[in-house]
Design a protein around this motif. Structure first.
Motif, PDB file in Angstrom:
ATOM      1  N   ALA A   5       0.834  -1.203   0.000  1.00 53.74           N
ATOM      2  CA  ALA A   5       0.000   0.000   0.000  1.00 53.74           C
ATOM      3  C   ALA A   5       0.859   1.240   0.000  1.00 53.74           C
ATOM      4  CB  ALA A   5      -0.924  -0.003   1.212  1.00 53.74           C
ATOM      5  N   LYS A   6       0.295   2.275  -0.547  1.00 52.83           N
ATOM      6  CA  LYS A   6       0.936   3.588  -0.444  1.00 52.83           C
ATOM      7  C   LYS A   6       0.404   4.282   0.791  1.00 52.83           C
ATOM      8  CE  LYS A   6       3.165   3.299  -4.367  1.00 52.83           C
ATOM      9  NZ  LYS A   6       4.611   3.230  -4.404  1.00 52.83           N
ATOM     10  N   TYR A   7       1.300   4.788   1.607  1.00 54.12           N
ATOM     11  CA  TYR A   7       0.880   5.423   2.841  1.00 54.12           C
ATOM     12  C   TYR A   7       0.859   6.928   2.641  1.00 54.12           C
ATOM     13  CZ  TYR A   7       2.712   0.901   4.163  1.00 54.12           C
ATOM     14  OH  TYR A   7       2.977  -0.433   4.242  1.00 54.12           O
ATOM     15  N   THR A   8      -0.316   7.491   2.584  1.00 53.88           N
ATOM     16  CA  THR A   8      -0.436   8.923   2.333  1.00 53.88           C
ATOM     17  C   THR A   8      -1.288   9.572   3.394  1.00 53.88           C
ATOM     18  OG1 THR A   8      -2.344   8.532   0.925  1.00 53.88           O
ATOM     19  CG2 THR A   8      -0.188   8.679  -0.163  1.00 53.88           C
ATOM     20  N   VAL A   9      -1.042  10.832   3.610  1.00 55.14           N
ATOM     21  CA  VAL A   9      -1.824  11.587   4.579  1.00 55.14           C
ATOM     22  C   VAL A   9      -3.173  11.914   3.970  1.00 55.14           C
ATOM     23  CG1 VAL A   9      -1.870  13.661   5.987  1.00 55.14           C
ATOM     24  CG2 VAL A   9       0.290  12.558   5.469  1.00 55.14           C
ATOM     25  N   ALA A  10      -4.224  11.810   4.769  1.00 52.67           N
ATOM     26  CA  ALA A  10      -5.564  12.092   4.271  1.00 52.67           C
ATOM     27  C   ALA A  10      -5.675  13.562   3.890  1.00 52.67           C
ATOM     28  CB  ALA A  10      -6.602  11.756   5.344  1.00 52.67           C
ATOM     29  N   PRO A  11      -6.464  13.872   2.860  1.00 53.43           N
ATOM     30  CA  PRO A  11      -6.650  15.270   2.457  1.00 53.43           C
ATOM     31  C   PRO A  11      -7.270  16.096   3.568  1.00 53.43           C
ATOM     32  CG  PRO A  11      -7.495  13.758   0.780  1.00 53.43           C
ATOM     33  CD  PRO A  11      -7.160  12.943   1.974  1.00 53.43           C
ATOM     34  N   THR A  12      -6.975  17.381   3.532  1.00 49.24           N
ATOM     35  CA  THR A  12      -7.452  18.273   4.585  1.00 49.24           C
ATOM     36  C   THR A  12      -8.965  18.275   4.695  1.00 49.24           C
ATOM     37  OG1 THR A  12      -5.602  19.704   4.030  1.00 49.24           O
ATOM     38  CG2 THR A  12      -7.283  20.629   5.456  1.00 49.24           C
ATOM     39  N   GLU A  13      -9.650  18.316   3.548  1.00 49.09           N
ATOM     40  CA  GLU A  13     -11.100  18.486   3.582  1.00 49.09           C
ATOM     41  C   GLU A  13     -11.796  17.326   4.265  1.00 49.09           C
ATOM     42  OE1 GLU A  13      -9.130  20.690   0.494  1.00 49.09           O
ATOM     43  OE2 GLU A  13      -9.291  18.552   0.816  1.00 49.09           O
ATOM     44  N   GLU A  29      -0.256  20.128  12.118  1.00 48.79           N
ATOM     45  CA  GLU A  29       0.821  20.718  12.907  1.00 48.79           C
ATOM     46  C   GLU A  29       1.485  19.638  13.733  1.00 48.79           C
ATOM     47  OE1 GLU A  29      -0.467  23.891  15.308  1.00 48.79           O
ATOM     48  OE2 GLU A  29      -0.887  25.233  13.650  1.00 48.79           O
ATOM     49  N   GLY A  30       2.795  19.670  13.793  1.00 52.94           N
ATOM     50  CA  GLY A  30       3.511  18.665  14.562  1.00 52.94           C
ATOM     51  C   GLY A  30       4.036  17.538  13.697  1.00 52.94           C
ATOM     52  N   SER A  31       3.505  17.435  12.446  1.00 51.02           N
ATOM     53  CA  SER A  31       4.071  16.439  11.550  1.00 51.02           C
ATOM     54  C   SER A  31       5.358  16.996  10.974  1.00 51.02           C
ATOM     55  CB  SER A  31       3.068  16.105  10.433  1.00 51.02           C
ATOM     56  OG  SER A  31       2.746  17.260   9.704  1.00 51.02           O
ATOM     57  N   ASP A  32       6.125  16.136  10.329  1.00 52.19           N
ATOM     58  CA  ASP A  32       7.419  16.594   9.843  1.00 52.19           C
ATOM     59  C   ASP A  32       7.266  17.407   8.562  1.00 52.19           C
ATOM     60  OD1 ASP A  32       7.039  14.795   7.798  1.00 52.19           O
ATOM     61  OD2 ASP A  32       8.333  13.261   8.666  1.00 52.19           O
ATOM     62  N   ASP A  33       8.378  17.940   8.070  1.00 52.67           N
ATOM     63  CA  ASP A  33       8.350  18.847   6.927  1.00 52.67           C
ATOM     64  C   ASP A  33       7.895  18.163   5.649  1.00 52.67           C
ATOM     65  OD1 ASP A  33       9.235  20.845   8.571  1.00 52.67           O
ATOM     66  OD2 ASP A  33      11.363  20.537   8.088  1.00 52.67           O
ATOM     67  N   SER A  34       8.020  16.860   5.573  1.00 51.48           N
ATOM     68  CA  SER A  34       7.626  16.134   4.365  1.00 51.48           C
ATOM     69  C   SER A  34       6.126  15.960   4.275  1.00 51.48           C
ATOM     70  CB  SER A  34       8.295  14.748   4.346  1.00 51.48           C
ATOM     71  OG  SER A  34       7.822  13.974   5.426  1.00 51.48           O
ATOM     72  N   GLY A  35       5.373  16.421   5.298  1.00 53.90           N
ATOM     73  CA  GLY A  35       3.924  16.310   5.267  1.00 53.90           C
ATOM     74  C   GLY A  35       3.421  14.970   5.723  1.00 53.90           C
ATOM     75  N   SER A  36       4.228  14.223   6.441  1.00 53.23           N
ATOM     76  CA  SER A  36       3.828  12.886   6.868  1.00 53.23           C
ATOM     77  C   SER A  36       3.501  12.873   8.359  1.00 53.23           C
ATOM     78  CB  SER A  36       4.947  11.878   6.589  1.00 53.23           C
ATOM     79  OG  SER A  36       6.083  12.185   7.369  1.00 53.23           O
ATOM     80  N   MET A  37       2.612  11.963   8.718  1.00 55.02           N
ATOM     81  CA  MET A  37       2.256  11.746  10.116  1.00 55.02           C
ATOM     82  C   MET A  37       2.730  10.359  10.497  1.00 55.02           C
ATOM     83  SD  MET A  37       0.617  14.227  11.721  1.00 55.02           S
ATOM     84  CE  MET A  37      -0.389  13.407  12.930  1.00 55.02           C
ATOM     85  N   LYS A  38       3.576  10.282  11.508  1.00 54.23           N
ATOM     86  CA  LYS A  38       4.128   8.994  11.915  1.00 54.23           C
ATOM     87  C   LYS A  38       4.026   8.833  13.427  1.00 54.23           C
ATOM     88  CE  LYS A  38       8.243   9.791  10.181  1.00 54.23           C
ATOM     89  NZ  LYS A  38       8.147  11.030   9.406  1.00 54.23           N
ATOM     90  N   ALA A 353      -9.488   3.068   8.425  1.00 55.49           N
ATOM     91  CA  ALA A 353      -9.671   3.902   9.615  1.00 55.49           C
ATOM     92  C   ALA A 353      -8.785   3.461  10.773  1.00 55.49           C
ATOM     93  CB  ALA A 353     -11.140   3.869  10.054  1.00 55.49           C
ATOM     94  N   ILE A 354      -8.421   2.182  10.803  1.00 55.05           N
ATOM     95  CA  ILE A 354      -7.677   1.653  11.949  1.00 55.05           C
ATOM     96  C   ILE A 354      -6.209   2.094  11.918  1.00 55.05           C
ATOM     97  CG2 ILE A 354      -6.977  -0.497  13.122  1.00 55.05           C
ATOM     98  CD1 ILE A 354      -9.545  -1.747  12.158  1.00 55.05           C
ATOM     99  N   CYS A 355      -5.703   2.539  10.765  1.00 54.47           N
ATOM    100  CA  CYS A 355      -4.286   2.946  10.711  1.00 54.47           C
ATOM    101  C   CYS A 355      -4.123   4.453  10.838  1.00 54.47           C
ATOM    102  CB  CYS A 355      -3.603   2.440   9.442  1.00 54.47           C
ATOM    103  SG  CYS A 355      -4.149   3.234   7.929  1.00 54.47           S
ATOM    104  N   MET A 356      -5.079   5.108  11.473  1.00 54.65           N
ATOM    105  CA  MET A 356      -4.956   6.547  11.719  1.00 54.65           C
ATOM    106  C   MET A 356      -4.335   6.804  13.091  1.00 54.65           C
ATOM    107  SD  MET A 356      -8.619   7.947  10.369  1.00 54.65           S
ATOM    108  CE  MET A 356      -9.233   7.524   8.753  1.00 54.65           C
ATOM    109  N   ILE A 357      -3.698   7.973  13.221  1.00 49.66           N
ATOM    110  CA  ILE A 357      -3.164   8.390  14.518  1.00 49.66           C
ATOM    111  C   ILE A 357      -3.683   9.787  14.852  1.00 49.66           C
ATOM    112  CG2 ILE A 357      -1.075   6.979  14.336  1.00 49.66           C
ATOM    113  CD1 ILE A 357       0.471   9.523  13.651  1.00 49.66           C
ATOM    114  N   HIS A 358      -3.769  10.058  16.136  1.00 44.86           N
ATOM    115  CA  HIS A 358      -4.254  11.353  16.606  1.00 44.86           C
ATOM    116  C   HIS A 358      -3.289  12.446  16.163  1.00 44.86           C
ATOM    117  CE1 HIS A 358      -5.551  14.506  19.428  1.00 44.86           C
ATOM    118  NE2 HIS A 358      -6.674  13.816  19.566  1.00 44.86           N
ATOM    119  N   VAL A 359      -3.828  13.566  15.698  1.00 44.87           N
ATOM    120  CA  VAL A 359      -2.986  14.590  15.088  1.00 44.87           C
ATOM    121  C   VAL A 359      -2.081  15.309  16.084  1.00 44.87           C
ATOM    122  CG1 VAL A 359      -4.586  14.977  13.192  1.00 44.87           C
ATOM    123  CG2 VAL A 359      -4.798  16.340  15.279  1.00 44.87           C
TER     124      VAL A 359
END
Length: 514
Positions: A5-13, A29-38, A353-359
């Motif tokens: 799978a490709k791991y991408t950040v969900a769109p803002t909307e 906010e708090g994610s790294d400069d590459s726009g990823s949430m880990k 939905a299960i692979c989401m993390i709190h922002v």
């Protein structure tokens, strides 16, 4: 193996509400400069040691360490079996240390089987954990915790069924909340309760040593007399010991959250395994010093019987220690299982939905809630202890398969960087011994083992219907329902889809392509 799978950040909307700059150009906010949430790397070496020790030392060593003695039939041979079980577990843990530093994904055996043998076998491993292994074991630990918490209130009669289940449910909910709040909260709870259970066992060991120094060693005179050398009995005794040692793979479930995993993962395993092995052997020596064989085999809780004879008015400390041990073990299990479901979702084997993390908190809130819900559902099963008999075969089969995957990757990808590379003797020896561990439940508990195999195979049609069939070919109402559920879960949990560490993912792709 094809990339899943490709791991991408969900769109803002569609991600979540956007209060005052929480999201900037699709990035939280708090994610790294590459726009990823880990997931954050917040688990230190000490946290890792406490996770392994805390999950390995459960209520079993306090309540029912008599399985080994029952089949070995002597104190001397039983101690040898405990030592051999510890050595075998060290072999397995070291193999997992190599796998964890080579494949830097969370998920333990699921991730390793996925890497070596592909998505189908890995899904069956995940399916077995989802249906039986994780929710059943967590529900049983919570029930054991509840039993020992209410025991002082009902000393002469059985405690109410509803009270036990409500306390168990409250325990699961509390620990799920703690782990949802912050990773640090979960690891601090683990540290504290690991210290408590280890101190309780040290008190038992010291009491035994004092008795030995006072000359109470008659139980060890001719300690091998009456030993059962029947291969079947020795096999069952070793199997009982290895069941008590299970949990050495706990840290591999959270590899992506370990600080400097190349160093801290193998070091935590290397420190934890001798600690647990020595504690187990010395605790049994203490039991054998004070209690005769008949007293041990007839006791429902060996440590409590021991405390009644040794600790006097302080005998209440052992039931308390059992409860604390269960609490810490349940916390480790929730932490590990939620990461397993999290990684399974990220690989496309469970809903997105299960692979989401709190922002803001960087915790896998949906995975933790899913895991907690499954455990609560299994609390409603009255004869839940019967379910635990179904997974012995599956558990050891998949552990052995992950080590076989280690051998396969050694052959298939010989140039892949391995920060820790063991002698080939370790995985080969473990795989051969695992064949024995798979055969024992088939021989001694055939019906339950076959039911366990049936449960695992029930995942085959689910895999083809949910994973293999392309999304566009599924009915429109199913796609709309899943999309709507994902959106509302994302909003309620204030979470976004995560991705793996790009550096590690790029390295894995380079090795596969080469």
């Amino acid at each position: 193996m094809q990339n899943s799978a490709k791991y991408t950040v969900a769109p803002t909307e569609e991600s979540a509400p956007s209060p005052s700059g929480t999201f900037i150009n699709g990035t939280a906010e708090g994610s790294d400069d590459s726009g990823s949430m880990k997931l954050k790397k917040e688990i230190s070496l000490l946290n890792g040691i406490c996770l392994i020790v805390g999950n390995m030392i459960g209520s079993g060593i306090f309540v029912s360490p008599k399985g080994v003695l029952m089949y070995s039939a002597s104190y001397g041979l039983s101690l040898v079996v405990w030592a051999v079980g510890g050595l075998f577990s060290v072999f397995g843990a070291l193999c997992y240390a190599e796998l964890g530093t080579t494949i830097k994904k969370s998920g333990a055996s699921y991730a390793y089987i996925l890497e070596a043998f592909g998505g189908f076998v890995a899904f069956i491993r995940l399916w077995t954990s989802l249906l039986i292994i994780e929710p059943t074991s967590q529900a049983i630990i919570a029930i054991t915790f509840a039993n020992y918490m209410v025991q002082p209130i009902f000393p002469t009669c059985e405690s109410p069924y509803a009270a036990n289940r409500m306390i168990a449910a409250a325990c699961i909910c509390l620990l799920t909340f703690v782990n949802c709040a912050y990773v640090k909260w979960g690891t601090r709870v683990q540290d504290i309760f690991t210290y408590a259970k280890v101190l309780a066992l040290i008190a038992v060991i010291i009491a035994g040593i004092v008795k030995i120094c006072q000359g109470q060693s008659e139980h060890f005179e001719d300690s091998f007399a009456g030993s059962s050398y029947n291969p079947g009995d020795i096999a069952l005794a070793l199997y009982s010991a290895l069941f008590s040692y299970s949990g050495w793979d706990t840290l591999n479930f959270v590899t992506e959250e370990i600080k400097n995993p190349e160093r801290n993962l193998p070091l935590a395993i290397g420190i934890s395994m001798p600690i647990v092995t020595i504690i187990y052997i010395m605790t049994n020596v203490a039991y054998y010093t004070v209690l005769d064989m008949r007293a041990i085999l007839s006791s429902d809780a060996v440590a409590v019987t021991f405390a009644d004879q040794i600790f006097g008015i302080f005998n209440w400390t052992i039931p308390l220690a059992v409860a604390l041990s269960c609490f810490g073990g349940l916390n480790a299990s929730i932490l590990a299982a939620s990461r397993l479901f999290f990684v399974g979702s990220r690989e496309g084997h469970l809903p997105d939905a299960i692979c989401m993390i709190h922002v803001k908190r960087y915790t896998p809130v949906p995975a933790l809630l899913f895991n907690g819900a499954m455990a609560l559902i299994y609390l409603c099963v009255e004869d839940i202890f019967q379910l635990i008999n179904y997974y012995s075969f599956s558990y050891w089969f998949f552990v052995g398969l992950s080590i076989a995957g280690q051998l396969y990757l050694r052959w298939k990808q010989p140039k892949r960087p391995r920060p820790l590379k063991l002698s080939i003797i370790f995985p080969i020896t473990f795989c051969l011994c695992t064949i024995f561990l798979v055969a024992v439940p088939l021989y001694s508990d055939t019906i339950n083992s076959l039911i366990g195999i049936g449960i695992a195979l029930s995942g085959v049609p689910v895999y083809f219907l949910a994973v293999v069939i392309p999304e566009r070919k599924k009915p429109r109402w199913i796609r709309d329902t899943v999309a709507s559920a994902t959106k509302y879960i994302q909003i309620i949990c204030y979470s976004v889809i995560t991705e793996m560490d790009k550096d590690d993912d790029d390295k894995d792709q380079d090795h596969k392509s080469s």
